[in-house]
Design an enzyme around this catalytic site. Structure first.
Site, PDB file in Angstrom:
ATOM      1  N   LYS A  16       0.822  -1.211   0.000  1.00  0.00           N
ATOM      2  CA  LYS A  16       0.000   0.000   0.000  1.00  0.00           C
ATOM      3  C   LYS A  16       0.859   1.266   0.000  1.00  0.00           C
ATOM      4  CE  LYS A  16      -2.813   0.639   3.619  1.00  0.00           C
ATOM      5  NZ  LYS A  16      -4.039   0.499   4.426  1.00  0.00           N
TER       6      LYS A  16
ATOM      7  N   GLN B  33      10.417  -4.663  17.249  1.00  0.00           N
ATOM      8  CA  GLN B  33      11.643  -4.374  18.014  1.00  0.00           C
ATOM      9  C   GLN B  33      12.154  -5.623  18.725  1.00  0.00           C
ATOM     10  OE1 GLN B  33      10.911  -1.102  20.721  1.00  0.00           O
ATOM     11  NE2 GLN B  33      10.777   0.388  19.080  1.00  0.00           N
TER      12      GLN B  33
ATOM     13  N   GLU C  63      10.795 -11.612  27.379  1.00  0.00           N
ATOM     14  CA  GLU C  63       9.671 -10.656  27.346  1.00  0.00           C
ATOM     15  C   GLU C  63       8.556 -11.176  28.238  1.00  0.00           C
ATOM     16  OE1 GLU C  63       9.732  -8.252  23.250  1.00  0.00           O
ATOM     17  OE2 GLU C  63       9.337 -10.360  22.954  1.00  0.00           O
TER      18      GLU C  63
ATOM     19  N   HIS D 270      -0.338  -2.397  23.775  1.00  0.00           N
ATOM     20  CA  HIS D 270       1.025  -2.558  24.282  1.00  0.00           C
ATOM     21  C   HIS D 270       1.183  -1.614  25.459  1.00  0.00           C
ATOM     22  CE1 HIS D 270       5.353  -2.776  24.553  1.00  0.00           C
ATOM     23  NE2 HIS D 270       5.374  -3.742  23.660  1.00  0.00           N
TER      24      HIS D 270
ATOM     25  N   ARG E 208       0.773  -8.998  28.676  1.00  0.00           N
ATOM     26  CA  ARG E 208       0.511  -7.601  28.308  1.00  0.00           C
ATOM     27  C   ARG E 208      -0.824  -7.035  28.754  1.00  0.00           C
ATOM     28  NH1 ARG E 208       2.954  -7.371  22.337  1.00  0.00           N
ATOM     29  NH2 ARG E 208       5.062  -7.559  23.158  1.00  0.00           N
TER      30      ARG E 208
ATOM     31  N   HIS F 299      -1.990  -2.070  19.704  1.00  0.00           N
ATOM     32  CA  HIS F 299      -0.751  -2.613  19.155  1.00  0.00           C
ATOM     33  C   HIS F 299      -0.973  -3.782  18.200  1.00  0.00           C
ATOM     34  CE1 HIS F 299       3.476  -3.687  19.157  1.00  0.00           C
ATOM     35  NE2 HIS F 299       3.226  -4.890  19.644  1.00  0.00           N
TER      36      HIS F 299
ATOM     37  N   ARG G 154      -2.157 -12.206  22.883  1.00  0.00           N
ATOM     38  CA  ARG G 154      -0.966 -12.767  22.226  1.00  0.00           C
ATOM     39  C   ARG G 154       0.250 -12.694  23.140  1.00  0.00           C
ATOM     40  NH1 ARG G 154       3.356 -10.327  19.006  1.00  0.00           N
ATOM     41  NH2 ARG G 154       2.405  -8.339  19.514  1.00  0.00           N
TER      42      ARG G 154
HETATM   43  P1  FAD Z   1       2.554  -6.037   8.045  1.00  0.00           P
HETATM   44  O1  FAD Z   1       3.983  -6.195   8.351  1.00  0.00           O
HETATM   45  O2  FAD Z   1       1.834  -4.970   8.762  1.00  0.00           O
HETATM   46  O3  FAD Z   1       2.426  -5.801   6.477  1.00  0.00           O
HETATM   47  C1  FAD Z   1       1.189  -5.469   5.903  1.00  0.00           C
HETATM   48  C2  FAD Z   1       1.401  -5.155   4.438  1.00  0.00           C
HETATM   49  O4  FAD Z   1       0.142  -5.088   3.793  1.00  0.00           O
HETATM   50  C3  FAD Z   1       2.083  -3.838   4.155  1.00  0.00           C
HETATM   51  O5  FAD Z   1       2.956  -4.000   3.073  1.00  0.00           O
HETATM   52  C4  FAD Z   1       0.940  -2.929   3.727  1.00  0.00           C
HETATM   53  O6  FAD Z   1       1.343  -1.916   2.846  1.00  0.00           O
HETATM   54  C5  FAD Z   1       0.072  -3.926   3.001  1.00  0.00           C
HETATM   55  N1  FAD Z   1      -1.333  -3.566   2.875  1.00  0.00           N
HETATM   56  C6  FAD Z   1      -2.227  -3.303   3.843  1.00  0.00           C
HETATM   57  N2  FAD Z   1      -3.434  -3.053   3.315  1.00  0.00           N
HETATM   58  C7  FAD Z   1      -3.296  -3.162   1.984  1.00  0.00           C
HETATM   59  C8  FAD Z   1      -4.174  -2.996   0.879  1.00  0.00           C
HETATM   60  N3  FAD Z   1      -5.466  -2.678   1.032  1.00  0.00           N
HETATM   61  N4  FAD Z   1      -3.692  -3.161  -0.372  1.00  0.00           N
HETATM   62  C9  FAD Z   1      -2.387  -3.469  -0.577  1.00  0.00           C
HETATM   63  N5  FAD Z   1      -1.511  -3.643   0.426  1.00  0.00           N
HETATM   64  C10 FAD Z   1      -1.965  -3.486   1.676  1.00  0.00           C
HETATM   65  N6  FAD Z   1       5.762  -8.958  16.743  1.00  0.00           N
HETATM   66  C11 FAD Z   1       6.702  -9.836  17.147  1.00  0.00           C
HETATM   67  O7  FAD Z   1       6.531 -11.046  17.007  1.00  0.00           O
HETATM   68  N7  FAD Z   1       7.871  -9.369  17.693  1.00  0.00           N
HETATM   69  C12 FAD Z   1       8.135  -8.051  17.865  1.00  0.00           C
HETATM   70  O8  FAD Z   1       9.190  -7.680  18.335  1.00  0.00           O
HETATM   71  C13 FAD Z   1       7.138  -7.119  17.467  1.00  0.00           C
HETATM   72  N8  FAD Z   1       7.325  -5.800  17.648  1.00  0.00           N
HETATM   73  C14 FAD Z   1       6.394  -4.922  17.147  1.00  0.00           C
HETATM   74  C15 FAD Z   1       6.637  -3.550  17.247  1.00  0.00           C
HETATM   75  C16 FAD Z   1       5.739  -2.651  16.672  1.00  0.00           C
HETATM   76  C17 FAD Z   1       5.997  -1.183  16.776  1.00  0.00           C
HETATM   77  C18 FAD Z   1       4.590  -3.130  16.021  1.00  0.00           C
HETATM   78  C19 FAD Z   1       3.612  -2.179  15.402  1.00  0.00           C
HETATM   79  C20 FAD Z   1       4.328  -4.489  15.957  1.00  0.00           C
HETATM   80  C21 FAD Z   1       5.224  -5.392  16.516  1.00  0.00           C
HETATM   81  N9  FAD Z   1       4.999  -6.765  16.443  1.00  0.00           N
HETATM   82  C22 FAD Z   1       5.960  -7.631  16.881  1.00  0.00           C
HETATM   83  C23 FAD Z   1       3.862  -7.292  15.704  1.00  0.00           C
HETATM   84  C24 FAD Z   1       4.343  -7.678  14.306  1.00  0.00           C
HETATM   85  O9  FAD Z   1       5.298  -6.756  13.869  1.00  0.00           O
HETATM   86  C25 FAD Z   1       3.226  -7.740  13.294  1.00  0.00           C
HETATM   87  O10 FAD Z   1       2.164  -8.477  13.797  1.00  0.00           O
HETATM   88  C26 FAD Z   1       3.698  -8.402  12.017  1.00  0.00           C
HETATM   89  O11 FAD Z   1       4.835  -7.738  11.556  1.00  0.00           O
HETATM   90  C27 FAD Z   1       2.618  -8.409  10.977  1.00  0.00           C
HETATM   91  O12 FAD Z   1       3.202  -8.784   9.753  1.00  0.00           O
HETATM   92  P2  FAD Z   1       2.286  -8.882   8.463  1.00  0.00           P
HETATM   93  O13 FAD Z   1       3.186  -9.292   7.365  1.00  0.00           O
HETATM   94  O14 FAD Z   1       1.107  -9.703   8.776  1.00  0.00           O
HETATM   95  O15 FAD Z   1       1.761  -7.390   8.259  1.00  0.00           O
HETATM   96  C1  SIN Z   2       8.049  -5.371  21.755  1.00  0.00           C
HETATM   97  O1  SIN Z   2       9.209  -5.323  21.365  1.00  0.00           O
HETATM   98  O2  SIN Z   2       7.684  -5.028  22.868  1.00  0.00           O
HETATM   99  C2  SIN Z   2       7.005  -5.864  20.816  1.00  0.00           C
HETATM  100  C3  SIN Z   2       6.987  -7.321  20.850  1.00  0.00           C
HETATM  101  C4  SIN Z   2       5.705  -7.847  20.299  1.00  0.00           C
HETATM  102  O3  SIN Z   2       4.778  -7.092  19.993  1.00  0.00           O
HETATM  103  O4  SIN Z   2       5.612  -9.067  20.184  1.00  0.00           O
END
Ligand code: FAD
Ligand code: SIN
Length: 544
Positions: A42, A54, A123, A249, A295, A356, A391
């Site tokens: 997107k 992180q 964690e 979070h 959490r 989160h 989670r």
């Molecule tokens: P995302 O990585 O969010 O990717 C979604 C993709 O879909 C993006 O490319 C976006 O552009 C695309 N998209 C969305 N809607 C559309 C659309 N309509 N059309 C086309 N493309 C679209 N989890 C852990 O296990 N460990 C961690 O340390 C951790 N830390 C985190 C820290 C932060 C700040 C955050 C926000 C989350 C964290 N999480 C962590 C959770 C984890 O990062 C996410 O749950 C995970 O990365 C989700 O991956 P995904 O590929 O499903 O989605």
């Molecule tokens: C964090 O680093 O606190 C995020 C980890 C997670 O969302 O799983």
């Protein structure tokens, strides 16, 4: 929309992957061995929730750790709602998933004492050190490494700045052939830069669109997280489950210039203490596990203390670990705080909870299949049964990887029997009768209104009264937004607004359904857990 008037010719590929976070990029790389892949993102492809991860990725990698204890910790955090088969499947495949990333070239932080081994952090909710990471920028490292591979792969066409509007299915086109299931045929996609809507057709469609943090006013998520996949799948006829379990979070940076910045749970894992403005530690009053309780408990404790004291935030103090330790373990957080005038080596960090993670989502099987033939959902958009009512930290990136592989295997199994070229034709998008929205400001007012009442009425602490208020508002807003959708020229803002409204409604309806408090869903009307409610909330399929 009427779908007859050609705007642009059809794009055809074997596999259409919608979303380019960890889940989407990983499956694109895997599927590219078997055909042509179109991968849509997107925003720029490096922008996703994955990019900001992180803490790291949980897996049983330490010889003293046991799969049984990772499973038990996942179940404890999920408060009785995790699916036993899913938990076993994910934990069992954990080590393989990490090796897969290492094979793709991802580097992880090594242990300071034993350079042969990786450093594992701890964690909340984990009974052992089992989170592999790259300092406090795990997501950035993983995303950049995969993106390099994606960009140079000849069979992957990465198309950025594309927002998928809706899926096209055989039933939506009125094709109810006897004995034939509803099949996903592709999707309509808005090119954000040109304003043109294109039609993408594929043999298999994979939703990897991530979570829905942007439904709330305060969130750790970047702007892309508007729950598009959940809304699209629901409209197309998929079941959606457990949407009441939105994870807050506990520790996002509290500063007027810090939009959505997370302070990793690993800071608490490495000894950080939560304190009030007067320096008093409070977590032991709420749970014997203190700062490392799951959490939902920590976020609720902070919410409680903020309401009790009237303060705008609490503080996270890790100064006792010393500057060298802090700067080497948490360089990103240190830099961010320093840029805002906070020296975390000398003073506590102001923090607040924020939305989160979306624990619920599109109902999938162990093979990542959805209710619609040819449509898979992986990553945060899916409900696999891993997370239950809350989670466990760092289980999400692991889930992305394990279900990317599961979907890949299932698709490859069914490849031969799926026609190489589509039999059905997909009508193209028609924006004939639409005009530019006269008052675009109304769209931004609706955005603001939804996010604000979701925060105020459907947040960390809920009640029937507040949920009912939220339901009345969302019903009214959805009608209004539908009118814009049918009459106004389509824009990214409008597509996302329509989706956050659907997701907000799903969260509210699910929360109203659950007459107990469990995990992330806490309501003052039913403050206790009720064993009779020990089941998933599955919302019926939407009417077309
Ligand atoms: P995302 O990585 O969010 O990717 C979604 C993709 O879909 C993006 O490319 C976006 O552009 C695309 N998209 C969305 N809607 C559309 C659309 N309509 N059309 C086309 N493309 C679209 N989890 C852990 O296990 N460990 C961690 O340390 C951790 N830390 C985190 C820290 C932060 C700040 C955050 C926000 C989350 C964290 N999480 C962590 C959770 C984890 O990062 C996410 O749950 C995970 O990365 C989700 O991956 P995904 O590929 O499903 O989605
Ligand atoms: C964090 O680093 O606190 C995020 C980890 C997670 O969302 O799983």
């Amino acid at each position: 929309m009427i779908l007859n008037h050609p705007e642009k010719p059809l794009n055809f590929s074997d596999f259409l992957v919608i979303g380019a976070g960890l889940a989407g990029m990983d499956i694109a790389l895997r599927l590219s061995e078997h055909g042509s892949v179109v991968l849509l993102s997107k925003a720029e492809a490096c922008e996703s929730n994955s990019r900001y991860a992180q803490g790291g990725i949980a897996a049983v990698l330490n010889p003293d750790d046991r799969r049984k204890s990772h499973e038990a910790d996942t179940h404890t955090a999920g408060v009785g709602l995790c699916n036993t088969d899913t938990v076993r499947f994910v934990v069992k495949n954990g080590q393989k998933a990490i090796q897969h990333l290492i094979d793709l070239g991802v580097s992880f932080t090594k242990d300071e004492q034993n350079h042969e081994a990786y450093h594992l952090t701890r964690e909340g909710g984990h009974s052992a050190r089992r989170v592999i990471h790259n300092a406090d920028a795990t997501g950035k490292t993983v995303v950049e490494t995969l993106l390099q591979q994606v960009k140079k792969h000849p069979d992957i066409q990465l198309i950025q700045n594309q927002i998928s509007i809706d899926l096209v299915t055989s039933h939506k086109l009125g094709q109810y052939l006897p004995g034939q299931p509803n099949r996903c045929l592709g999707g309509h996609v808005l090119d954000i830069k040109t304003g043109q809507v294109n039609t993408f057709r594929a043999r298999f469609v994979i939703l990897a669109t991530g979570g829905a943090g942007k439904v709330y006013l305060y969130t750790s998520n970047p702007d892309i997280a508007t729950g598009d996949g959940i809304a699209m799948a629901y409209r197309a006829g998929c079941r959606v489950a457990n949407m009441e379990f939105i994870q807050f979070h506990p520790t996002c940076l509290f500063h007027p210039q810090a939009k959505s910045f997370l302070v990793s749970e690993a800071v608490r894992g490495e000894g950080g203490r939560l304190i009030l403005a007067n320096g008093e530690a409070f977590m032991q009053r709420h749970d014997p596990r203190g700062e490392l309780a799951p959490r939902d408990i920590v976020a609720r404790a902070i919410d409680f203390e903020m309401k009790r004291t009237g303060d705008d935030c609490v503080f996270l103090d890790i100064t006792h670990k010393g500057a060298e330790f802090i700067k080497s373990h948490f360089p990103t957080i240190f830099e961010k705080c320093a840029s805002l005038g906070i020296d975390m080596t000398k003073e506590p960090i102001p923090v607040v909870p924020a939305a989160h993670y979306t624990c619920g989502g599109i109902v999938t099987h162990l093979s990542a299949k959805t209710d619609i033939h040819g449509l898979y959902a992986i990553g945060e958009t899916a409900h696999t049964g891993l997370h239950g009512a809350c989670r466990l930290a760092s289980n999400s990136l692991l889930e992305c990887l394990v279900f990317s592989e599961a979907a890949y295997k299932d698709i490859v199994r069914h490849l031969q029997e799926t026609p190489k070229r589509p039999l059905e034709s997909i009508p193209l998008w028609d924006s004939f009768d639409t005009t530019p929205c006269e008052e675009a400001v109304l769209i931004s007012h609706d955005w603001d209104e939804i996010r604000r009442f979701m925060w105020n009425y459907v947040g960390i602490v809920r009640s029937d009264h507040r949920l009912a208020r939220a339901r009345r508002r969302i019903e009214m807003l959805r009608q209004e937004i539908n009118q814009y959708y049918w009459n106004c020229k389509i824009t990214q803002d409008l597509v996302e607004l329509r989706n956050i409204a659907v997701v907000a409604e799903l969260i509210i309806r699910s929360a109203l359904n659950r007459k107990e408090s469990r995990g992330l869903h806490y309501t003052t009307n039913y403050p206790d857990l009720d064993e009779a409610c020990n089941k998933d909330t599955i919302l019926p399929i939407s009417s077309p």
